[in-house]
Design a protein around this motif. Structure first.
Motif, mmCIF file in Angstrom:
data_model
loop_
_atom_site.group_PDB
_atom_site.id
_atom_site.type_symbol
_atom_site.label_atom_id
_atom_site.label_comp_id
_atom_site.label_asym_id
_atom_site.label_seq_id
_atom_site.Cartn_x
_atom_site.Cartn_y
_atom_site.Cartn_z
ATOM 1 N N GLU A 105 41.196 48.022 44.322
ATOM 2 C CA GLU A 105 40.796 47.785 45.706
ATOM 3 C C GLU A 105 40.718 46.292 45.966
ATOM 4 N N ILE A 106 41.316 45.854 47.068
ATOM 5 C CA ILE A 106 41.201 44.465 47.498
ATOM 6 C C ILE A 106 40.433 44.464 48.817
ATOM 7 N N ARG A 107 39.302 43.798 48.809
ATOM 8 C CA ARG A 107 38.347 43.840 49.917
ATOM 9 C C ARG A 107 38.356 42.512 50.649
ATOM 10 N N VAL A 108 38.616 42.567 51.953
ATOM 11 C CA VAL A 108 38.693 41.374 52.793
ATOM 12 C C VAL A 108 37.502 41.379 53.741
ATOM 13 N N VAL A 109 36.696 40.322 53.696
ATOM 14 C CA VAL A 109 35.509 40.203 54.548
ATOM 15 C C VAL A 109 35.720 39.066 55.537
ATOM 16 N N THR A 110 35.446 39.339 56.801
ATOM 17 C CA THR A 110 35.549 38.328 57.854
ATOM 18 C C THR A 110 34.192 38.184 58.544
ATOM 19 N N LEU A 111 34.018 37.086 59.297
ATOM 20 C CA LEU A 111 32.762 36.895 60.022
ATOM 21 C C LEU A 111 32.659 37.833 61.207
ATOM 22 N N GLU A 112 33.735 37.983 61.942
ATOM 23 C CA GLU A 112 33.753 38.913 63.065
ATOM 24 C C GLU A 112 35.189 39.368 63.299
ATOM 25 N N GLY A 113 35.338 40.647 63.631
ATOM 26 C CA GLY A 113 36.675 41.206 63.807
ATOM 27 C C GLY A 113 37.373 41.379 62.475
ATOM 28 N N ASN A 114 38.250 42.361 62.419
ATOM 29 C CA ASN A 114 38.994 42.611 61.183
ATOM 30 C C ASN A 114 40.329 41.894 61.196
ATOM 31 N N ILE A 115 40.902 41.732 60.010
ATOM 32 C CA ILE A 115 42.272 41.246 59.943
ATOM 33 C C ILE A 115 43.182 42.260 60.635
ATOM 34 N N THR A 116 44.334 41.828 61.104
ATOM 35 C CA THR A 116 45.264 42.728 61.794
ATOM 36 C C THR A 116 46.317 43.300 60.870
ATOM 37 N N ALA A 117 46.615 42.588 59.774
ATOM 38 C CA ALA A 117 47.647 43.055 58.844
ATOM 39 C C ALA A 117 47.467 42.344 57.516
ATOM 40 N N LEU A 118 48.112 42.898 56.505
ATOM 41 C CA LEU A 118 48.063 42.309 55.171
ATOM 42 C C LEU A 118 49.447 42.411 54.553
ATOM 43 N N ASP A 119 49.933 41.288 54.030
ATOM 44 C CA ASP A 119 51.214 41.253 53.316
ATOM 45 C C ASP A 119 50.941 41.443 51.824
ATOM 46 N N LEU A 120 51.531 42.482 51.258
ATOM 47 C CA LEU A 120 51.336 42.812 49.844
ATOM 48 C C LEU A 120 52.612 42.542 49.075
ATOM 49 N N GLY A 121 52.479 41.789 47.991
ATOM 50 C CA GLY A 121 53.579 41.593 47.062
ATOM 51 C C GLY A 121 53.215 42.179 45.713
ATOM 52 N N LEU A 122 54.074 43.029 45.157
ATOM 53 C CA LEU A 122 53.791 43.709 43.892
ATOM 54 C C LEU A 122 54.996 43.537 42.974
ATOM 55 N N THR A 123 54.767 42.881 41.840
ATOM 56 C CA THR A 123 55.835 42.649 40.874
ATOM 57 C C THR A 123 55.592 43.501 39.640
ATOM 58 N N PRO A 124 56.444 44.501 39.368
ATOM 59 C CA PRO A 124 56.246 45.361 38.198
ATOM 60 C C PRO A 124 56.446 44.596 36.891
ATOM 61 N N PRO A 125 55.931 45.116 35.785
ATOM 62 C CA PRO A 125 56.125 44.473 34.483
ATOM 63 C C PRO A 125 57.615 44.284 34.184
ATOM 64 N N GLY A 126 57.954 43.092 33.707
ATOM 65 C CA GLY A 126 59.336 42.815 33.340
ATOM 66 C C GLY A 126 60.246 42.449 34.481
ATOM 67 N N HIS A 127 59.748 42.397 35.708
ATOM 68 C CA HIS A 127 60.570 42.049 36.863
ATOM 69 C C HIS A 127 60.190 40.660 37.363
ATOM 70 N N ALA A 128 61.172 39.971 37.915
ATOM 71 C CA ALA A 128 60.953 38.609 38.387
ATOM 72 C C ALA A 128 60.637 38.556 39.871
ATOM 73 N N GLU A 129 61.143 39.503 40.649
ATOM 74 C CA GLU A 129 60.968 39.452 42.094
ATOM 75 C C GLU A 129 59.918 40.458 42.545
ATOM 76 N N ALA A 130 59.131 40.043 43.540
ATOM 77 C CA ALA A 130 58.084 40.907 44.072
ATOM 78 C C ALA A 130 58.663 41.919 45.047
ATOM 79 N N LEU A 131 58.044 43.074 45.120
ATOM 80 C CA LEU A 131 58.349 44.086 46.121
ATOM 81 C C LEU A 131 57.365 43.875 47.267
#
Length: 660
Positions: free
Chosen positions: A386-412
């Motif tokens: 779980e990745i938890r994002v806390v703001t002072l007021e209002g929520n974030i609108t979007a989140l960019d996720l990059g996931l690189t599997p073991p043995g791979h050089a480029e993120a998905l």
């Protein structure tokens, strides 16, 4: 094909496998279990002998008295090709949520696997407006002196026939007990209830044959599944002895009746905690309801003390977890109904994850967090982050996720929206060739907390032959859009072996070359440095349902207990290496510490084994917590300020000393 992200809306899956996507209100980890075909939560044509139980709960907590707040579904009649789809599709859940909507805003649905013979039918539950009245064949409850305090416990593997909970040879201090995993008896939504008269009658009939008693509460092997009471040590029996155990010949025991709730073994086995909400909140409601029955008509209502020695890793924290808020809601409701002057006290363990490398943290006010998540080989269970994002007021609108599997050089890379502007911004599935090995979903859990839940399939599915995710270092990066974060924290859900279980997952952890686990002399480092160079933090691993902080008057009696070792012969006292610490820059705190180990070379605290007359050692903050119950309810021991030099954050505000 390799790796690729696919949204739920893009998938075209055979109706015989999963006709529709999980409902958006379904708790994310349960949604992954459905999508992945977990043995605990299966889809379509469910395996024989399993039912599912759903409840709706919002950020304000769960109120068991609310109409239609919980439902059971009998699944034996559902086939894989039913036109309505699986149990948690929109066709099944929307009508339920529409009924709940007026009283519970934006509910989240939690699920619990319960044996088919342990749950009431949906038609019966539809007319139930409460948990169920106590059995009518119980003896009068006014035969003994008025209670000085009532001690409740919610745990697994409780032998409530143990001699430490008796009065004399065959009397019992256990006034009521709910075995949630037992075949149903029609008093409660699921499981079976025992009252004092039935317990004492069973003890008279069994005589010295404790095997006969244990078989009646789960030590038999005729039913499938784990049998905690068939083992030498059982967590609940040990904890209850520390909280309330007494010599059966001590007449003072009559003044401290016990109300026990035994969790289904399947709930304890799922260490992620996703299945814990229904049994915990209903168990707490049960204890308070039966306490009111026990004290009805008394001029002075005794205080109720409840021990809950379970910990969770994930959630909104800062006092926003549904289970924390349920404690407050149930306490206020109990005081209103019973007329009690003192709120119920719920004691929870701080947790044992101080050195688990399960918490990472971004730079203050940063919009990006990058980390390495190491999953282990030969792991038969899914892993959750779980990745938890806390703001002072209002929520974030979007989140960019990059996931690189073991043995791979480029993120998905993939973008998730809050709320999704279109279906393609909703939950995303990670595919590998023709299998789906991961799921990512983003949700706002309060007006300033947003949580990304990332699930990965087991690295070794074993004989089930399901999809597997490669073990190794998964590189994870997130960047937020919209409101500026105050902090970004990452938490790995617990996946190690709980006490008494043998075949369960292998714990994943964060990796960072800048993280130092030992000093130059080789000694273990248990505190974060003043200026950490690593994203991994020891602090912040506190039990996620123990994060409210605040004053006793405002938090309705939720106490958080850590563990200390010793004291040593020199008189020094130190926090146990494993005892978790709160976040340093929030209102999280540990209220008290109690002994979790007798010394560094003699771990654990001796207390009752499963069978009468036996003693075993178990250690941890879950063993420290019930000692505070004993002090608060019975007045045993003394609370003192922490000694000089003790780590204040992990020792807490006071230290409990119990006499031998």
């Amino acid at each position: 094909m390799g790796y690729e992200w696919k949204s739920e809306a893009e998938l075209q899956i055979s109706a015989a496998v999963l006709p529709t996507s999980p409902h958006p209100a379904l708790e994310p980890i349960s949604a992954w279990f459905f999508r992945h075909g977990s043995p605990l939560l299966v889809t379509g044509g469910l395996t024989e002998g399993v039912s599912l139980y759903s409840m709706a709960i919002d950020g304000g907590g769960f109120n068991a008295s609310a109409p239609d707040a919980f439902k059971a579904r009998e699944l034996s009649s559902l086939g894989p090709k039913t036109s309505l789809g699986h149990l948690f599709s929109r066709a099944f859940l929307d009508p339920l949520l529409e009924k709940i909507a007026p009283s519970i805003a934006d509910p989240t649905v939690f699920v619990l696997p319960v044996p088919t013979d342990g749950i009431l039918s949906d038609s019966v539950l539809q007319v139930r407006q409460n948990l169920g009245d106590p059995p009518t064949d119980r003896p009068p409850l006014d035969e003994r002196p008025p209670p000085k305090a009532i001690i409740g416990i919610i745990d697994h593997g409780i032998n409530f026939f143990h001699h430490r909970f008796r009065l004399g040879a065959t009397g019992s201090r256990v006034a009521f007990a709910w075995d949630q995993g037992a075949p149903r008896d029609d008093h409660l939504p699921f499981g079976a209830e025992w009252h004092r008269g039935a317990i004492e009658a069973a003890q008279v009939a069994a005589g010295d044959d404790e095997d006969a008693l244990l078989r009646q509460i789960g030590a038999d092997f005729e039913r499938p599944g784990l049998r905690p009471l068939a083992q030498r040590a059982s967590h609940g029996t040990h904890v209850l002895d520390l909280a309330a155990g007494m010599d059966p010949q001590d007449p003072e025991g009559a003044s401290f009746p016990i109300i026990a709730v035994t969790l289904p073994p399947e709930v304890t086995r799922d260490t992620s905690g996703s299945m814990l909400a229904p049994p915990f909140v209903l168990g707490l409601e049960y204890i308070l309801d039966r306490a009111r029955t026990l004290t009805e008509g008394l001029e002075e209502v005794p205080q109720v003390f409840v021990n809950f020695s379970f910990g969770l890793s994930g959630g909104p924290r800062m006092g926003r977890h549904q289970l924390e808020r349920t404690v407050h809601l149930a306490a206020a409701r109990h005081m209103e109904i019973s007329g009690a002057e003192q709120p119920p006290v719920v004691v929870v363990a701080a947790g044992n994850r101080n050195l688990a490398r399960g918490h990472a943290q971004s730079a203050p006010c940063g919009t990006r967090l990058s980390l390495i998540w190491h999953t282990q080989p030969a792991d038969p269970t899914s892993n959750f982050l779980e990745i938890r994002v806390v703001t002072l007021e209002g929520n974030i609108t979007a989140l960019d996720l990059g996931l690189t599997p073991p043995g791979h050089a480029e993120a998905l890379n993939v973008t998730l929206d809050v709320p999704p502007d279109d279906p393609s911004g909703g939950p995303q599935l990670l595919g590998l060739n023709n299998d789906f090995i991961g799921r990512a979903s983003l949700r706002a859990v309060s007006d300033c907390v947003t949580i990304l839940t990332l699930a990965l399939a087991p690295s070794d599915p074993g004989p089930t032959g399901g999809p597997s995710a490669p073990a190794g270092d998964w590189r994870v990066s997130v960047e937020t859009r919209g409101a500026m974060p105050v902090r970004i924290d990452a938490y790995i859900m617990r996946d190690d072996v709980p006490h008494g279980f043998r075949d369960i997952g292998r714990q994943s952890y964060f990796v960072d070359p800048a993280y130092a686990d030992r000093d130059d002399s080789g000694r273990l480092l248990t505190e974060d440095p003043d200026e950490p160079q690593s994203v991994i933090r020891r602090s912040g691993a506190l039990n996620a349902i123990a994060t409210a902080g605040g004053e006793r008057e405002t938090d309705r009696g939720l106490w958080v207990v850590g563990a200390y070792v010793g004291p040593e012969a020199s008189g020094e006292l130190c926090a146990a290496d494993y005892s978790a610490a709160p976040l340093s820059d929030t209102n999280e705190r540990i209220d008290c510490s109690a002994q979790g180990d007798q010394s560094k070379i003699l771990p654990g605290i001796p207390a009752a084994g499963t069978r009468s007359g036996t003693r075993v050692r178990i250690n941890g903050t879950s063993i420290a917590a019930p000692q505070l119950i004993r002090h608060l309810a019975m007045g045993q021991g003394s609370l003192k300020p922490p000694p000089p030099g003790a780590p204040a954050a992990r020792i807490g505000e006071t230290v409990l000393y119990l006499e031998d």
